[in-house]
Every structure is written in C-alpha cells, then in structure tokens.
Design a protein around this motif. Sequence first.
Motif, PDB file in Angstrom:
ATOM      1  N   MET A   1      35.315  83.344 -27.639  1.00  0.00           N
ATOM      2  CA  MET A   1      35.791  82.047 -28.117  1.00  0.00           C
ATOM      3  C   MET A   1      37.318  82.012 -27.973  1.00  0.00           C
ATOM      4  O   MET A   1      38.022  82.850 -28.544  1.00  0.00           O
ATOM      5  CB  MET A   1      35.400  81.856 -29.579  1.00  0.00           C
ATOM      6  CG  MET A   1      35.656  80.464 -30.117  1.00  0.00           C
ATOM      7  SD  MET A   1      35.125  80.288 -31.846  1.00  0.00           S
ATOM      8  CE  MET A   1      33.369  80.642 -31.719  1.00  0.00           C
ATOM      9  N   ASP A   2      37.834  81.063 -27.162  1.00  0.00           N
ATOM     10  CA  ASP A   2      39.277  80.994 -26.972  1.00  0.00           C
ATOM     11  C   ASP A   2      39.772  79.570 -27.205  1.00  0.00           C
ATOM     12  O   ASP A   2      38.993  78.646 -27.466  1.00  0.00           O
ATOM     13  CB  ASP A   2      39.680  81.502 -25.585  1.00  0.00           C
ATOM     14  CG  ASP A   2      39.055  80.697 -24.443  1.00  0.00           C
ATOM     15  OD1 ASP A   2      38.791  79.491 -24.651  1.00  0.00           O
ATOM     16  OD2 ASP A   2      38.845  81.250 -23.357  1.00  0.00           O
ATOM     17  N   LEU A   3      41.098  79.404 -27.090  1.00  0.00           N
ATOM     18  CA  LEU A   3      41.702  78.106 -27.401  1.00  0.00           C
ATOM     19  C   LEU A   3      41.237  77.018 -26.447  1.00  0.00           C
ATOM     20  O   LEU A   3      41.060  75.862 -26.859  1.00  0.00           O
ATOM     21  CB  LEU A   3      43.225  78.226 -27.354  1.00  0.00           C
ATOM     22  CG  LEU A   3      43.872  79.051 -28.471  1.00  0.00           C
ATOM     23  CD1 LEU A   3      45.378  79.070 -28.297  1.00  0.00           C
ATOM     24  CD2 LEU A   3      43.500  78.484 -29.827  1.00  0.00           C
ATOM     25  N   THR A   7      39.580  73.659 -27.794  1.00  0.00           N
ATOM     26  CA  THR A   7      40.205  72.380 -27.457  1.00  0.00           C
ATOM     27  C   THR A   7      39.205  71.457 -26.770  1.00  0.00           C
ATOM     28  O   THR A   7      39.136  70.255 -27.069  1.00  0.00           O
ATOM     29  CB  THR A   7      41.418  72.609 -26.553  1.00  0.00           C
ATOM     30  OG1 THR A   7      42.362  73.451 -27.228  1.00  0.00           O
ATOM     31  CG2 THR A   7      42.094  71.285 -26.196  1.00  0.00           C
ATOM     32  N   ALA A   8      38.415  72.008 -25.851  1.00  0.00           N
ATOM     33  CA  ALA A   8      37.393  71.200 -25.180  1.00  0.00           C
ATOM     34  C   ALA A   8      36.360  70.701 -26.181  1.00  0.00           C
ATOM     35  O   ALA A   8      35.951  69.533 -26.147  1.00  0.00           O
ATOM     36  CB  ALA A   8      36.718  72.022 -24.088  1.00  0.00           C
ATOM     37  N   ARG A  37      29.681  75.009 -22.319  1.00  0.00           N
ATOM     38  CA  ARG A  37      28.514  75.864 -22.098  1.00  0.00           C
ATOM     39  C   ARG A  37      28.795  77.307 -22.529  1.00  0.00           C
ATOM     40  O   ARG A  37      27.961  77.951 -23.175  1.00  0.00           O
ATOM     41  CB  ARG A  37      28.113  75.816 -20.617  1.00  0.00           C
ATOM     42  CG  ARG A  37      26.806  76.583 -20.347  1.00  0.00           C
ATOM     43  CD  ARG A  37      26.385  76.525 -18.903  1.00  0.00           C
ATOM     44  NE  ARG A  37      27.297  77.282 -18.040  1.00  0.00           N
ATOM     45  CZ  ARG A  37      28.161  76.741 -17.202  1.00  0.00           C
ATOM     46  NH1 ARG A  37      28.236  75.417 -17.084  1.00  0.00           N
ATOM     47  NH2 ARG A  37      28.955  77.489 -16.461  1.00  0.00           N
ATOM     48  N   LEU A  38      29.984  77.809 -22.196  1.00  0.00           N
ATOM     49  CA  LEU A  38      30.350  79.174 -22.595  1.00  0.00           C
ATOM     50  C   LEU A  38      30.402  79.318 -24.113  1.00  0.00           C
ATOM     51  O   LEU A  38      29.974  80.334 -24.676  1.00  0.00           O
ATOM     52  CB  LEU A  38      31.700  79.558 -21.984  1.00  0.00           C
ATOM     53  CG  LEU A  38      31.724  79.792 -20.468  1.00  0.00           C
ATOM     54  CD1 LEU A  38      33.157  79.997 -20.001  1.00  0.00           C
ATOM     55  CD2 LEU A  38      30.863  80.994 -20.103  1.00  0.00           C
ATOM     56  N   VAL A  45      23.790  78.585 -30.178  1.00  0.00           N
ATOM     57  CA  VAL A  45      23.125  77.334 -30.559  1.00  0.00           C
ATOM     58  C   VAL A  45      23.704  76.192 -29.742  1.00  0.00           C
ATOM     59  O   VAL A  45      24.821  76.281 -29.221  1.00  0.00           O
ATOM     60  CB  VAL A  45      23.298  77.017 -32.071  1.00  0.00           C
ATOM     61  CG1 VAL A  45      22.604  78.064 -32.932  1.00  0.00           C
ATOM     62  CG2 VAL A  45      24.769  76.903 -32.439  1.00  0.00           C
ATOM     63  N   ALA A  46      22.951  75.101 -29.651  1.00  0.00           N
ATOM     64  CA  ALA A  46      23.462  73.900 -28.993  1.00  0.00           C
ATOM     65  C   ALA A  46      24.488  73.223 -29.895  1.00  0.00           C
ATOM     66  O   ALA A  46      24.272  73.073 -31.103  1.00  0.00           O
ATOM     67  CB  ALA A  46      22.315  72.941 -28.684  1.00  0.00           C
TER      68      ALA A  46
END
Length: 316
Positions: A1-3, A7-8, A37-38, A45-46
Amino acid sequence: MDLKQLTALVTVAEVGSVTKAARLLHLVQPAVTRQIRLLEEEVGVALFNRTHQGMIPTAAGEALVLRARRALQELERARAEIRPDPRQVAGIVTVGVLDSVVDVVVPPLVTAVAQRYPEIHLRIMAAYSGHLQQWLDAGDVDLSLLYNLAETPSLAVVPLLREDLWVVAPTAAGLAPDRPVTWATLLEQPLVLPVAGHGLRALIDQARSSMPVEPRIAVEVDSMHLQKKLVLAGHGWTVLPAAGVAGDVAAGILSGAPLTEPELSRSVVLGLSRTMRTPPPVEAVAASLGRLIRTLVRSGAWPSARLSRPVGDDDG
C-alpha cells in the motif's frame, strides 16, 4: 500500500469515475485502474462496485477511503509545515464553523489569516454543532466553533460569546431588532422548527416547557437554510441565532427581533483537541479567530452578542 494507491483510491471515490480521476491526477486511465486493482489485491476485498452510474465504494472501500483521506491530509499538512525558515508559520488548518455564523465569521477570518499568515492554507467545514464536535473528536478538523459545550476529556473549550436568539418572520409581520417579541406572541403563530434532537430545538423546547400553550408546529427541518426559506414562503415563524439572520433582516428579506419573556440565548465556544499537540499554524488561526470574535462583537457586526470574557489580544 503506497501513496499513489491511496491517492487513486480517494480520487476515484470522490469523482466516481476512473476516467475523471485519471484526468485530475494527470495519469492515463489504465494506470489508475492498476493502482486500484493492486490495492484491492493487497487488502483482499473489493473496494468498489463497478456500475453503469460509476465507481461506487463498497462498505470496505468507504472505511478505507475515510482513513486514506485522513492520512493524505496529514502528509500534506506535514509538507506544508516544513519550510527553510522555521520562523515562518505555515501549514494547512481545517476550521469548523457553525452553519448559523458562516456569513458573519468566514469572510473576515479568511481575510485576516491571509493578511497575517500568508503561508497558512485554510480549509473551512460548516455544519451543525453536533457534527462539528464529532469531526473535532475524529481529527477531521483542527479547531471548531461549537455551542453550549463544556470541556470534555478529549476537547479543550474556550468560551467566546453568548448570543440571543431571535424570532424570525416574513417582512409583512413587521418585526424589528429594537422591538423584542414575547414567547406569548411567538406561540400564537405556526412554527417552522429544527427537528427533534437538534441542539437549537432542545434550547427552544426547554425554554417553552413551562408555558401553558403548546406550539403549532407547521414543519420540522434539518437545515437553517430551509427554515428561512419556509418562513419566507409564509409557512410560519421560526427561532434562529441573530448572526444567522441579521443579513436577511438588514436586506429586507425577512423580519426579526430578539425573543423575550423569557430571553433565550446560547453560548458559542472554541473547541480544540486535547489529544495531540497543537501545531503553530492551528494556534495562529485560533488566535486570529479570537481577535476576530472580539472585533465582531464590539463593532455590532455580530448582533445581540456579548463576550464571555476577553478573547485573544489586539497584538498577539
């Protein structure tokens, strides 16, 4: 998990579309889709329901968006506060403002902060006191105007002022600020009131509880704007803080007068979190708000109000 992923996530949730989010983020659409998606693969989970109406966050998505937005705001605040000159007060400050005092407080506050602290970026969030207190507890706002609140384990409270509530009616009623209206007169009219459970409604119900006349409630609403609109349309009279209607009365849109026999008032306070250190930009905005409140009350720009105690100072 990144910025980039966070942000997206937040951007897609806010605009409801990967295409729109890509434009705002200056990315190609597949890049934004890949970030989502990543992130979904990582949390397992969705996070969105893909519908014809757009990208709708799932329950899990909403929970993650809430926390991601807060994390991004904190990082943005940290970046804004880091300056080569440590003496320069800079950063992002989110201020909660009561709906009923927005017109009186927000424009001069924005002007005062811009002139005195040009490196501070203000975010203004307006709502009822109950919502503002929740946001302050959650850290979504840094400081907030609230009313009729004492100190709590999580909040430090500074009393600012006490203001009288007014009767508000169509202009044909001929109410005037220099001629108070009694409860007896008010209760002869159909009323447009806040919904039960609202702080202002609780004040009204408590004040009239000892009176023999039951009010004729024409409609209950959860919006000060709607209260005024319905009064303007002739559905009844209402009761509102003076600051919320003084402009309408002065413009001849509505008529209003202080409520008396008995008088009804509320206290306005400044709330700050006890759970974290108050950053210099937040202290600066709190001081500016204190100075502004003093000026507004003493000049009469905040009608039917009196200071609870000296607030701020002229030079600090």
